[in-house]
Motif scaffolding. Structure first.
Motif, mmCIF file in Angstrom:
data_model
loop_
_atom_site.group_PDB
_atom_site.id
_atom_site.type_symbol
_atom_site.label_atom_id
_atom_site.label_comp_id
_atom_site.label_asym_id
_atom_site.label_seq_id
_atom_site.Cartn_x
_atom_site.Cartn_y
_atom_site.Cartn_z
ATOM 1 N N GLY A 231 -17.922 56.101 67.474
ATOM 2 C CA GLY A 231 -18.546 54.884 66.951
ATOM 3 C C GLY A 231 -19.836 55.156 66.195
ATOM 4 N N THR A 232 -19.995 54.473 65.064
ATOM 5 C CA THR A 232 -21.189 54.669 64.231
ATOM 6 C C THR A 232 -22.209 53.549 64.414
ATOM 7 N N ARG A 233 -21.941 52.624 65.331
ATOM 8 C CA ARG A 233 -22.816 51.454 65.490
ATOM 9 C C ARG A 233 -23.554 51.460 66.829
ATOM 10 N N GLU A 234 -23.697 52.621 67.438
ATOM 11 C CA GLU A 234 -24.345 52.711 68.736
ATOM 12 C C GLU A 234 -25.860 52.730 68.568
ATOM 13 N N THR A 235 -26.525 51.781 69.224
ATOM 14 C CA THR A 235 -27.994 51.824 69.209
ATOM 15 C C THR A 235 -28.511 52.921 70.121
ATOM 16 N N PHE A 236 -27.689 53.367 71.053
ATOM 17 C CA PHE A 236 -28.097 54.468 71.935
ATOM 18 C C PHE A 236 -26.914 55.410 72.165
ATOM 19 N N GLY A 237 -26.056 55.112 73.121
ATOM 20 C CA GLY A 237 -24.909 55.971 73.418
ATOM 21 C C GLY A 237 -24.972 56.489 74.844
ATOM 22 N N GLN A 238 -24.850 55.576 75.820
ATOM 23 C CA GLN A 238 -25.020 55.956 77.223
ATOM 24 C C GLN A 238 -23.987 56.973 77.675
ATOM 25 N N THR A 239 -22.744 56.864 77.206
ATOM 26 C CA THR A 239 -21.730 57.817 77.653
ATOM 27 C C THR A 239 -22.035 59.225 77.159
ATOM 28 N N LEU A 240 -22.769 59.350 76.056
ATOM 29 C CA LEU A 240 -23.174 60.679 75.594
ATOM 30 C C LEU A 240 -24.114 61.322 76.608
ATOM 31 N N GLN A 241 -25.027 60.502 77.180
ATOM 32 C CA GLN A 241 -25.930 61.019 78.206
ATOM 33 C C GLN A 241 -25.172 61.398 79.472
ATOM 34 N N GLU A 242 -24.202 60.571 79.856
ATOM 35 C CA GLU A 242 -23.425 60.872 81.050
ATOM 36 C C GLU A 242 -22.660 62.181 80.875
ATOM 37 N N ALA A 243 -22.088 62.369 79.693
ATOM 38 C CA ALA A 243 -21.363 63.607 79.414
ATOM 39 C C ALA A 243 -22.303 64.810 79.471
ATOM 40 N N ALA A 244 -23.487 64.665 78.903
ATOM 41 C CA ALA A 244 -24.461 65.758 78.929
ATOM 42 C C ALA A 244 -24.870 66.077 80.361
ATOM 43 N N ALA A 245 -25.089 65.026 81.176
ATOM 44 C CA ALA A 245 -25.457 65.235 82.575
ATOM 45 C C ALA A 245 -24.347 65.976 83.320
#
Length: 382
Positions: free
Chosen positions: A279-293
């Motif tokens: 998605g190109t419309r994410e103001t943040f991207g919480q699942t990206l942080q979860e994946a990184a964690a």
């Protein structure tokens, strides 16, 4: 404090997650809170809870809009707030119910903090056909009017902060999102349940490319077709939504795990080798942080929130969403079986960086923002 939110349990999304984590950490610090949220339909199999983290939840009448419950504004909000007498109003992603909340805060002289979390103009542009640009501009005018009522608006990323300023939204500051680094942890990779899941998804040792989130048009999951047939790899999607049937038809060979929560979700991350977001419309991207964690490298669009979350070549990579084929070109080197050591090194660095953004630390920052909105007054403790 009073938290007025456009979304709450049983709905699962970024707004709900953020509100729940804020409430849990406010309780741990001894603060008092009230939640005002859309209620569920009387025919719904699951209902909005009456309390969360020990705090009361006041529900308002809501109507379904594109599978979301939209709370209807009414004058009862003033009555509820007048009885509770909060020091500060926290309005999560205001658009309909939140507008009423901000109006009530003004009328009752309650300092207010608005959380900008959803890029509604982009969503509206996407679903408005030929009139998309016109309706998006109208949406920005509405957002500006909403946030003019708040004493402070908090944006989750530098990209969102720039968007707000570019559209003349005043009194803005940066407040990111926390992540549960204990739940989302690389150790889950060796759970027997995770290992069993991985064996079922990758019986021939395939590299698993994972996505977590709503299966909906705004997530632009059609882009995954570029990587659906990468040799030696398999797509795995976690989530539900209106696009599932279409995606199952267009992504042959992909695995669809449905909606997962808590430990089941953490184990899904643990089974992945690489996380892919489209998605190109994410103001943040919480699942990206979860994946990184969870110790995963991340590939995401070079636009919006991911620009703050992905360090190219170090914790993952960014693709150009305007260049057809660039997602495949970006993912392919990381999806190769011989790239395992590189993926692990990226995932370790991603984990090291993201653990600094715990929810307790982010709520400490939020409390400071509350004090700013209150003009320097102290937030009371129950």
């Amino acid at each position: 404090m009073a938290i007025v939110t456009e979304s709450f349990l049983p709905a699962l999304n970024g707004v709900t997650t953020s509100v729940c984590k804020v409430l849990e950490n406010l309780r741990a610090r001894g603060h008092d809170a009230l939640v005002v949220a859309p209620g569920t339909s009387p025919w719904s199999p699951t209902a909005t809870p009456e309390r969360y983290a020990g705090f009361p939840v006041h529900t308002v009448t809501s109507v379904p809009v594109r599978q979301f419950r939209v709370g209807l504004p009414s004058y009862e909000l003033e009555t509820v707030l007048h009885r509770f007498r909060p020091d500060v109003m926290h309005v999560a992603s205001p658009f309909v119910l939140g507008v009423r909340g901000l109006t009530a805060a003004r009328a009752l002289d309650i300092p207010s903090v608005a959380i900008y979390q959803t890029d509604m103009p982009s969503y509206i542009r996407q679903h408005s056909g030929p009139a998309g640009n016109l309706t998006a501009r109208a949406a920005w005018r509405w957002i500006r009017r909403i946030h003019q009522q708040a004493d402070l608006t908090l944006a989750p990323s530098t990209s969102a902060l720039e968007d707000l300023r570019a559209h003349d939204v005043a009194r803005v500051a940066l407040w990111g999102r926390g992540v549960d680094a204990d739940l989302f942890h690389p150790d889950h990779r060796t759970d027997p349940e995770t290992e069993a899941l991985r064996r079922s998804l990758a019986p021939n040792g395939e590299v698993l490319l994972g996505y977590v989130g709503r299966l909906a048009p705004e997530k632009e999951l059609h882009r995954l077709a570029e990587i659906a047939r990468l040799p030696g790899a398999r797509l795995v999607l976690v989530g539900e939504g209106p696009s599932r049937e279409q995606l199952e038809a267009s992504l042959p060979g992909a695995a669809f795990l449905g909606r997962r929560e808590g430990l089941d979700l953490a184990r899904a991350y643990g089974a992945f080798d690489l996380f892919v977001h489209t998605g190109t419309r994410e103001t943040f991207g919480q699942t990206l942080q979860e994946a990184a964690a969870a110790g995963l490298p991340v590939v995401a669009p070079a636009r919006g929130g991911p620009l703050d979350l992905v360090d190219v070549g170090v914790t993952g990579d960014l693709f150009d969403p305007d260049r057809p084929g660039d997602l495949a070109a970006t993912v392919a080197p990381l999806a190769a079986r011989e790239a395992g050591d590189r993926r692990r090194a990226m995932g370790q660095e991603a984990r090291r960086r993201v653990v600094e953004r715990s929810w307790p630390a982010l709520v400490d920052q939020l409390l400071d923002h509350y004090v700013t909105a209150m003009g320097g007054a102290t937030v009371s403790v129950a």
